[in-house]
Design a protein around this motif. Structure first.
Motif, mmCIF file in Angstrom:
data_model
loop_
_atom_site.group_PDB
_atom_site.id
_atom_site.type_symbol
_atom_site.label_atom_id
_atom_site.label_comp_id
_atom_site.label_asym_id
_atom_site.label_seq_id
_atom_site.Cartn_x
_atom_site.Cartn_y
_atom_site.Cartn_z
ATOM 1 N N GLY A 274 0.791 -1.221 0.000
ATOM 2 C CA GLY A 274 0.000 0.000 0.000
ATOM 3 C C GLY A 274 0.826 1.275 0.000
ATOM 4 O O GLY A 274 0.282 2.369 0.072
ATOM 5 N N LYS A 275 2.145 1.167 -0.077
ATOM 6 C CA LYS A 275 2.974 2.374 -0.143
ATOM 7 C C LYS A 275 2.891 2.911 -1.567
ATOM 8 O O LYS A 275 3.126 2.197 -2.537
ATOM 9 N N HIS A 276 2.569 4.172 -1.668
ATOM 10 C CA HIS A 276 2.439 4.774 -2.990
ATOM 11 C C HIS A 276 3.756 5.325 -3.522
ATOM 12 O O HIS A 276 3.844 5.718 -4.677
ATOM 13 N N ASN A 277 4.785 5.348 -2.648
ATOM 14 C CA ASN A 277 6.073 5.901 -3.068
ATOM 15 C C ASN A 277 7.136 4.792 -3.187
ATOM 16 O O ASN A 277 8.294 4.975 -2.836
ATOM 17 N N ALA A 278 6.758 3.645 -3.740
ATOM 18 C CA ALA A 278 7.667 2.498 -3.857
ATOM 19 C C ALA A 278 8.890 2.844 -4.707
ATOM 20 O O ALA A 278 10.020 2.472 -4.362
ATOM 21 N N VAL A 279 8.687 3.553 -5.780
ATOM 22 C CA VAL A 279 9.810 3.913 -6.652
ATOM 23 C C VAL A 279 10.744 4.875 -5.938
ATOM 24 O O VAL A 279 11.971 4.760 -6.035
ATOM 25 N N GLU A 280 10.166 5.797 -5.168
ATOM 26 C CA GLU A 280 10.980 6.740 -4.398
ATOM 27 C C GLU A 280 11.807 5.987 -3.350
ATOM 28 O O GLU A 280 12.996 6.270 -3.167
ATOM 29 N N ILE A 281 11.202 5.034 -2.682
ATOM 30 C CA ILE A 281 11.913 4.216 -1.698
ATOM 31 C C ILE A 281 13.040 3.433 -2.386
ATOM 32 O O ILE A 281 14.159 3.340 -1.876
#
Length: 122
Positions: A96-103
């Motif tokens: 459910g994390k929407h910032n997977a690419v950022e992570i």
């Protein structure tokens, strides 16, 4: 002995003549010594080149299987790392994390910094 006729430049002849006067030896004797020394050195160099090439070939033959094995292991490790990387990004997104690419990008920067660090053993 065999007789050989050689033409020399004026400068070379003068150097040879001066050397003959200093050593009190004939020009022929000095020329023979210099020629024999030069030929001996050239033969030794040729022999060393042959030995060096033989050693290099033997080392290549011995190391080739190890190099091939290491290359295959590196390829497998690269595939495994890339698979894990994409699975981690997918898992983060599934959680459910929407910032997977950022992570992922942040983790990649940290990984590069880690790889640039020197080991204490180096």
């Amino acid at each position: 002995m065999k007789k050989v006729t050689v033409y020399l430049s004026e400068d070379t002849y003068e150097v040879l003549n001066n050397l003959s006067s200093r050593r009190k030896e004939s020009i022929s004797l000095i020329a023979r010594k210099i020629l024999e020394k030069g030929l001996t050195e050239e033969s030794a160099k040729d022999g060393m080149d042959a030995v060096t090439e033989a050693v290099r070939k033997a080392m290549r033959d011995v190391l080739r299987p190890t190099e091939d094995r290491l290359a295959k292991l590196m390829a497998k490790a690269a595939v495994a790392a890339a698979t894990a990387m994409y699975m981690n990004v997918q898992t983060i997104a599934d959680l459910g994390k929407h910032n997977a690419v950022e992570i992922y990008n942040e983790a990649r920067v940290k990984a590069v910094a880690y790889l640039k660090e020197r080991d204490d053993n180096e």
